[in-house]
Design a protein around this motif. Structure first.
Motif, short mmCIF file in Angstrom:
data_model
loop_
_atom_site.label_atom_id
_atom_site.label_comp_id
_atom_site.label_asym_id
_atom_site.label_seq_id
_atom_site.Cartn_x
_atom_site.Cartn_y
_atom_site.Cartn_z
N GLN A 109 34.75 39.32 50.88
CA GLN A 109 35.74 39.51 51.93
C GLN A 109 35.27 39.04 53.31
O GLN A 109 36.02 38.37 54.02
N ALA A 164 35.68 35.33 53.54
CA ALA A 164 37.06 34.89 53.76
C ALA A 164 37.44 35.03 55.23
O ALA A 164 38.09 34.15 55.81
N MET A 165 37.03 36.13 55.85
CA MET A 165 37.31 36.34 57.27
C MET A 165 36.63 35.26 58.12
O MET A 165 37.20 34.78 59.10
N SER A 218 39.70 37.67 46.58
CA SER A 218 39.69 39.09 46.95
C SER A 218 40.97 39.41 47.70
O SER A 218 41.75 38.51 48.07
N VAL A 219 41.20 40.68 47.94
CA VAL A 219 42.36 41.11 48.72
C VAL A 219 42.37 40.41 50.08
O VAL A 219 43.39 39.91 50.54
N GLY A 220 41.19 40.39 50.72
CA GLY A 220 41.11 39.79 52.04
C GLY A 220 41.49 38.33 52.03
O GLY A 220 42.26 37.87 52.89
N LEU A 221 40.98 37.58 51.06
CA LEU A 221 41.28 36.15 50.99
C LEU A 221 42.77 35.92 50.77
O LEU A 221 43.39 35.11 51.46
N SER A 224 45.33 37.95 51.30
CA SER A 224 46.13 38.41 52.44
C SER A 224 46.11 37.40 53.58
O SER A 224 47.13 37.20 54.27
N LYS A 277 34.66 46.30 46.91
CA LYS A 277 35.88 46.82 47.53
C LYS A 277 36.99 46.85 46.49
O LYS A 277 36.92 46.17 45.47
N SER A 289 38.50 43.50 44.73
CA SER A 289 37.44 42.51 44.60
C SER A 289 37.41 41.95 43.18
O SER A 289 38.11 42.43 42.29
N ARG A 325 33.38 52.32 45.61
CA ARG A 325 33.35 51.21 46.56
C ARG A 325 32.05 51.25 47.36
O ARG A 325 31.87 52.14 48.20
N GLN A 375 30.55 48.33 48.91
CA GLN A 375 30.54 47.28 49.94
C GLN A 375 29.68 46.05 49.61
O GLN A 375 30.13 44.93 49.81
#
Length: 341
Positions: free
Chosen positions: A71, A74-75, A90-93, A95, A146, A149, A173, A175
């Protein structure tokens, strides 16, 4: 006597301008770019391409940036801190794709029947308590970095195939990968799934037991992807194509030496020496090499993207309401750079 020179030797020997001329492409000024990676054997092509000058041969002055989870990587791509990255969806990517910040442009690590791949592990404590196969995961704790993930997705595939409701598995979770390793070793968590290069060390230490393989439940799983910012994908096409070419050359080297074992003994040693410089460098070289060879997973040739697999991952995230249901494959994937399979 006729001297045979392969493509790798030609690129390294001629340097940037000469190599580009040899390959039929015009030379251009070296462009500074950053690539996000993790210290895992599956990131070997990134290291090989750096050490053998493949990125330089394509006119890229590339710097590696190291991360400990998917994550944050991705950020970093979305913010422009790094230009390209190789990691799991991942969720972050996903989103970030909704904000038109990121595009998946290729595939990397993949599961394949017949190769060890990702190993399903039980802690020594859980194994003694009866968690000896994935069918026994009901009522256990499973390590993830996470929610949403790749570890979560693998747990879902394993549970689904064994008829276990996810509500019966408690996700922990933690990290970072290092924290999951410690938790499994201490028995704080019962189970995990991780690449063979890490699993081998846990198994050798007697702190975990192998209870299955992810490839038995997700045989064509696209574990990691190559991605970049939407801006790079759309507006830096020459640079992005150059990155894919350089990376793909290193993928071929890696697969030949470590997966297919069609390379010479000298070439295998050279590839493994490069990987060891970045991964498991604290271990003796001979021990690390044995692990790299015994646990190798295929990297997609030409960075080809297993579109069915990554689309399944997207639909799972949407079904579980971890990302917006309005995100479409077209918003997430730019398939103009590589073959889709």
């Amino acid at each position: 006597m006729k001297l045979a020179i392969n493509r790798r030797q030609a690129i390294v020997g001629l340097g940037t301008a000469g190599a580009l001329t040899l390959l039929g492409r015009p030379a251009f000024a070296a462009k500074k770019v950053k690539l996000g990676v993790m210290r895992l054997a599956s990131h070997a092509p990134s290291y090989i391409a750096c050490e053998r000058g493949y990125y330089k041969g394509e006119g890229l002055d590339l710097e590696l940036e190291f991360f400990e989870a998917a994550q944050p990587m991705a950020m970093a791509v979305a913010s422009g801190e790094v230009d390209y990255a190789v990691t799991a969806m991942s969720v972050g990517l996903v989103s970030l794709a909704q904000t038109d910040a990121i595009k998946v442009i290729g595939g990397a690590l993949s599961e394949e029947k017949g190769l060890v791949g990702t190993v399903i592990l039980a802690s020594e404590k859980a194994y003694r308590a009866g968690v000896v196969t994935p069918r026994a995961l009901s009522g256990t704790t499973f390590g993830v970095t996470k929610v949403g993930s790749s570890f979560h997705y693998m747990c879902h595939k394993i549970a689904e195939a064994n008829g276990i409701p996810m509500s019966e598995i408690s996700l922990r979770r933690l990290q970072k990968v290092g924290a999951i390793i410690s938790a499994l070793e201490s028995g704080e968590i019962d189970a995990w799934a991780i690449q063979g290069s890490i699993a081998d060390k846990l198994l050798a230490g007697g702190n975990a037991m192998q209870i299955g393989l992810v490839s038995d439940y997700a045989p064509n799983y696209q574990v990691t992807t190559v991605f970049t910012s939407t801006k790079n994908a759309a507006n830096e096409r020459e640079q992005t194509a150059a990155f894919i070419r350089a990376h793909s050359t290193a993928v071929d080297d890696y697969n030949a030496a470590v997966v297919d074992k069609t390379a010479t003994a000298e070439e295998v040693d050279d590839v493994l020496n490069i990987v060891h410089k970045y991964v498991d460098s604290e271990r003796p070289l001979h021990a690390a090499k044995e692990t790299f060879l015994s646990s190798a997973m295929r990297i997609k040739q030409g960075c080809a993207l297993a579109l069915d697999s990554v689309t399944d991952q997207l639909e799972w995230l949407k079904a579980k309401k971890m990302v917006s249901k309005t995100i479409t494959p077209e918003m997430l994937f730019d398939t103009s750079y590589v073959e889709t399979i």
